[in-house]
Enzyme design. Structure first.
Site, short mmCIF file in Angstrom:
data_model
loop_
_atom_site.label_atom_id
_atom_site.label_comp_id
_atom_site.label_asym_id
_atom_site.label_seq_id
_atom_site.Cartn_x
_atom_site.Cartn_y
_atom_site.Cartn_z
N SER A 22 0.88 -1.30 -0.22
CA SER A 22 0.05 0.03 0.13
C SER A 22 0.97 1.15 -0.05
O SER A 22 2.11 1.09 0.01
CB SER A 22 -1.10 0.03 1.25
N CYS A 60 -44.89 40.04 -2.06
CA CYS A 60 -44.07 39.20 -0.97
C CYS A 60 -42.65 39.87 -1.20
O CYS A 60 -41.95 40.20 -2.41
CB CYS A 60 -43.80 37.99 -1.76
N LYS A 72 -3.34 8.99 -9.22
CA LYS A 72 -3.91 7.74 -8.08
C LYS A 72 -5.10 7.42 -8.64
O LYS A 72 -6.29 8.23 -8.37
CB LYS A 72 -3.71 8.36 -6.80
N1 5U1 Z 1 -0.79 5.15 -9.86
C1 5U1 Z 1 -0.28 4.37 -8.79
N2 5U1 Z 1 -1.16 3.79 -7.75
N3 5U1 Z 1 -0.68 3.16 -6.92
C2 5U1 Z 1 -1.02 2.41 -5.97
N4 5U1 Z 1 0.98 3.97 -8.52
C3 5U1 Z 1 0.65 2.91 -7.41
N5 5U1 Z 1 1.77 2.14 -6.71
C4 5U1 Z 1 1.23 1.54 -5.83
C5 5U1 Z 1 -0.15 1.70 -5.28
C6 5U1 Z 1 -0.53 0.73 -4.24
O1 5U1 Z 1 2.12 0.85 -5.08
C7 5U1 Z 1 3.59 0.87 -5.54
C8 5U1 Z 1 4.62 2.01 -5.15
C9 5U1 Z 1 4.22 -0.20 -4.63
#
Ligand code: 5U1
Length: 714
Positions: free
Chosen positions: A81, A437, A119
């Site tokens: 995570s 009113c 993300k």
């Molecule tokens: N874009 C992105 N989302 N995300 C979630 N990259 C990314 N990397 C992750 C996770 C959980 O984990 C790695 C850094 C291990």
């Protein structure tokens, strides 16, 4: 048999390419019907020659068998995570820690770069490719063990069943399964029509679709995928940096998000975060932040991990778009046309980057549909520059204090005590008090004074409150009797502002008939209708002489005759006041039959209102349709609309295939996203000014919008 085998291989290749164009590139090169035709041809070939069926065939995406439950899958390398940051300082601290670690490990800190990407707000999955073929897909689960969703993932057409160009012994691809917002809305529409449960948001819909026991259901859901990293691998020469890894993943056929950058240091990371936050409402899918990773993948082990999160990466989240709060009360506001609008008073809550304390609930049906009780815990949503809304209540919390009570629409106006009525077929209750009113009077004055109507600079909400509450002004005509001494006696009004206001009122006498008509605030008479009426009648006398029932009958007759003419292939007759429908005619009749309204019009004329023609439209934008969205650098929304119309263009409020240009400013919202989806030209203010030949702006950027728009919920 050889030809059948060759044809099957060709069809597999074509279909895989079309899937890739459609789902990964968002640029289909063939119509759906052509895709379906080839798909059916392959299905038939495979039926005739079962030996031609291979696991990576597009026909094998829909697993027929219903699995009992999901088997557990132990991830070859754990699915990590991310540590979260919300404040800029946390990003600086992350960068500081990374630099410290690099220095401790004797690595060249000066070569540190970061890769930044989105993300995605979806469901994390791990895809296992052996010798280039997808063999297993698993959810994240607890990070060590997930659920085997292979059969379902195989139906996701954005995910290649076979990698393009390479076949390493092992490649575990990590990424996010998600649903595009528009596709989510369409899915919910289908769910509603079928009487099925609706999904709360696209992530929820993606997760629900992925965890279906019947892969055929997953196959019917519009799932997408973005790759962002790797788990275990063997037999592949992997790129040295994260950004190169993403490029490489894209090359071997995996969808990778387009919005990413390489940053030199934390300031560039923060700039990326800001840029993506403003882009957020225009994206086709939900994101909840951005992710920063150290570029050099060789350094990961040295930088290390804390618990199950790597120290080389950070999620920099955006303010949440949804939050829980308490519905403290529901109050009722009275609009210009007497519409009673219930407004939610909320316990202040920080959502979408602002503190929200109230939100419109539109009408009583909406409150019933959302099953809201005063005292409920509610979900409030504010996405991008969209106005906040109460999404739903949490009925499961109803056992907890405070006690709940149902809202009932008042049967009398909360401002003037006149009765409130809800006409048959209407969703709204209205106060029948009219200009008796005070609330309607105030709103009517603000509407009259606004820039798009009589344009009386300086006549804002606070002043109108005082003018009405002290009884100085009852109707718009009273404005023209105000003098400097009277105005200067009001709160927060000096001699100078009083003189300015009197001058602004005096200047407003020279106006166009269309602006004047719009300013009267007749129900259903917006700017466009006012323009048509002004063009036809030219002055108030002609308008007031009109026999509205006769006009309505004449229009209806000509329309009927025209239908017959069209059926006979003949040219139709022109209809008087084309575009002015029966609802508008009825509203004009009602308004002008009211003696009080006729008196106000007469008094306004007597106060010296003089009609001049609005500037004749130019030709530069003739035949072109525009939508303006976001905040433009120098023009207000109204000024941009006026500019477009003045040059012969038309303005629409929503983007459709008929839109020629979207003029986008800062924090442009979903309209910009829609324009991109439809491939409509997006231009900025400078381009618009160039097109019209007006070059420079008409208002300097720091000159404030001079008075309240008097917007009306009615
Ligand atoms: N874009 C992105 N989302 N995300 C979630 N990259 C990314 N990397 C992750 C996770 C959980 O984990 C790695 C850094 C291990």
């Amino acid at each position: 048999m050889d030809t059948a085998s060759a044809r099957a291989a060709k069809l597999r290749e074509l279909l895989a390419r079309y899937d890739y164009e459609y789902y990964v590139l968002d640029a289909p090169s063939v119509p759906d019907a052509e895709y379906d035709r080839l798909f059916r041809e392959l299905q038939e070939l495979e039926r005739a020659h079962p030996s031609l069926v291979v696991a990576s065939s597009p026909t094998q995406r829909v697993g027929g068998a219903v699995s009992g439950a999901f088997a557990a899958v132990r991830h070859a390398s754990p699915m990590l995570s991310l540590n979260n940051a919300f404040a800029d300082e946390e990003v600086l601290a992350f960068d500081h820690r990374v630099r410290e670690r690099l220095a401790e490990e004797g690595l060249p800190v000066e070569e540190l770069r970061y890769s930044a990407e989105l993300k995605y707000d979806g469901v994390a999955v791990s895809l296992r490719y052996e010798h280039g073929v997808l063999v297993q897909a698993a959810t994240r689960g607890d990070g060590a063990t997930g659920e085997d969703v292979t059969a379902n993932i195989r139906t996701v057409r954005a995910i290649p069943l076979r990698l393009a160009g390479i076949a390493p012994a092992l490649l575990e691809v990590r990424g996010e399964v998600l649903m595009y917002r528009r596709e989510f809305e369409r899915l919910n529409e289908r769910q509603r029509e079928a009487g099925e449960r609706e999904f709360v948001n696209p992530r929820n819909a993606a997760a629900g679709s992925l965890r279906q026991l019947d892969p055929a259901i997953t196959a019917s859901r519009p799932l997408r995928f973005f790759a962002y990293g790797l788990g275990e691998s063997a037999g592949a020469a992997l790129p040295a940096t994260h950004s190169a890894l993403l490029d490489w993943l894209a090359r071997i056929g995996l969808p990778v998000g387009p919005e990413r950058t390489v940053a030199e240091g934390p300031q560039e990371l923060l700039a990326f975060h800001r840029r993506m936050q403003s882009l957020r409402p225009t994206l086709a899918y939900d994101i909840d932040g951005v992710v920063y990773k150290v570029e050099c993948r060789d350094w990961y082990d040295a930088i290390g991990f804390v618990a199950r999160a790597p120290r080389f990466a950070l999620a920099h989240k955006f303010p949440a778009e949804e939050a829980l709060t308490e519905l403290l009360d529901i109050e009722v506001q009275v609009g210009r046309t007497g519409k009673l609008t219930p407004v939610a008073r909320l316990r202040p809550v920080f959502v979408g980057g602002v503190t929200v304390t109230n939100a419109t609930l539109h009408n009583e049906d909406e409150i019933a549909r959302k099953d809201l009780l005063i005292g409920d815990t509610v979900v409030v949503r504010r996405a991008g520059d969209v106005i906040p809304e109460v999404v739903r209540a949490l009925p499961e919390r109803r056992g907890e204090p405070p006690p709940r009570r149902a809202f009932e629409m008042p049967r009398t106006c909360p401002v003037c005590g006149s009765s409130a009525v809800r006409e048959e077929g209407e969703a709204d209750w209205r106060c029948v008090g009219g200009l008796y009113c005070a609330a309607q009077r105030k709103q009517a004055l603000l509407h009259f004074a606004q820039r798009r109507a009589m344009d009386i600079e300086g006549l804002g909400e606070k002043l109108v409150d005082q003018l009405v509450d002290t009884g100085l002004v009852r109707t718009p005509a009273d404005l023209y009797r105000l003098d400097i001494a009277t105005l200067a006696g009001l709160e927060r009004m000096g001699e100078k502002s009083a003189a300015n206001l009197v001058e602004a009122i005096r200047r407003s006498r020279r106006t166009s008939f269309a602006r004047f008509l719009f300013g009267l605030g007749i129900r259903h008479v917006g700017e466009e209708v006012a323009r048509v009426l002004a063009e036809h009648y030219r002055d108030t006398a002609a308008l007031m002489r009109e026999d509205w029932p006769a006009l309505a009958a004449a229009k209806a007759n000509i329309q009927k005759d025209n239908a017959r003419r069209r059926a006979r292939g003949e040219a139709p007759e022109p209809v008087p006041l084309e575009g002015i429908g029966p609802e508008i005619v009825a509203s004009l009749q009602r308004f002008l039959a009211e003696p009080h309204n006729r008196e106000v019009i007469a008094a306004l004329q007597a106060s010296g209102i003089e009609f001049v023609r609005d500037a004749a439209p130019g030709e530069a934008l003739a035949g072109r349709s525009f939508v303006v969205t976001g905040t433009l650098p120098t023009l207000s929304r109204e000024q941009a609309h006026e500019l477009i119309r003045r040059h012969g263009g038309t303005v629409a409020s929503s983007v459709s295939r008929k839109t020629d240009f979207v003029v986008a400013g800062e924090a442009a919202g979903s309209k910009l996203g829609r324009a991109r989806e439809l491939g409509i030209a997006v231009i900025d203010e400078a381009a618009l000014l160039t097109m019209t030949g007006e070059g420079r702006s008409r208002r300097s950027p720091d000159e404030p919008d001079h008075h309240s728009s008097g917007s009306d919920p009615a």
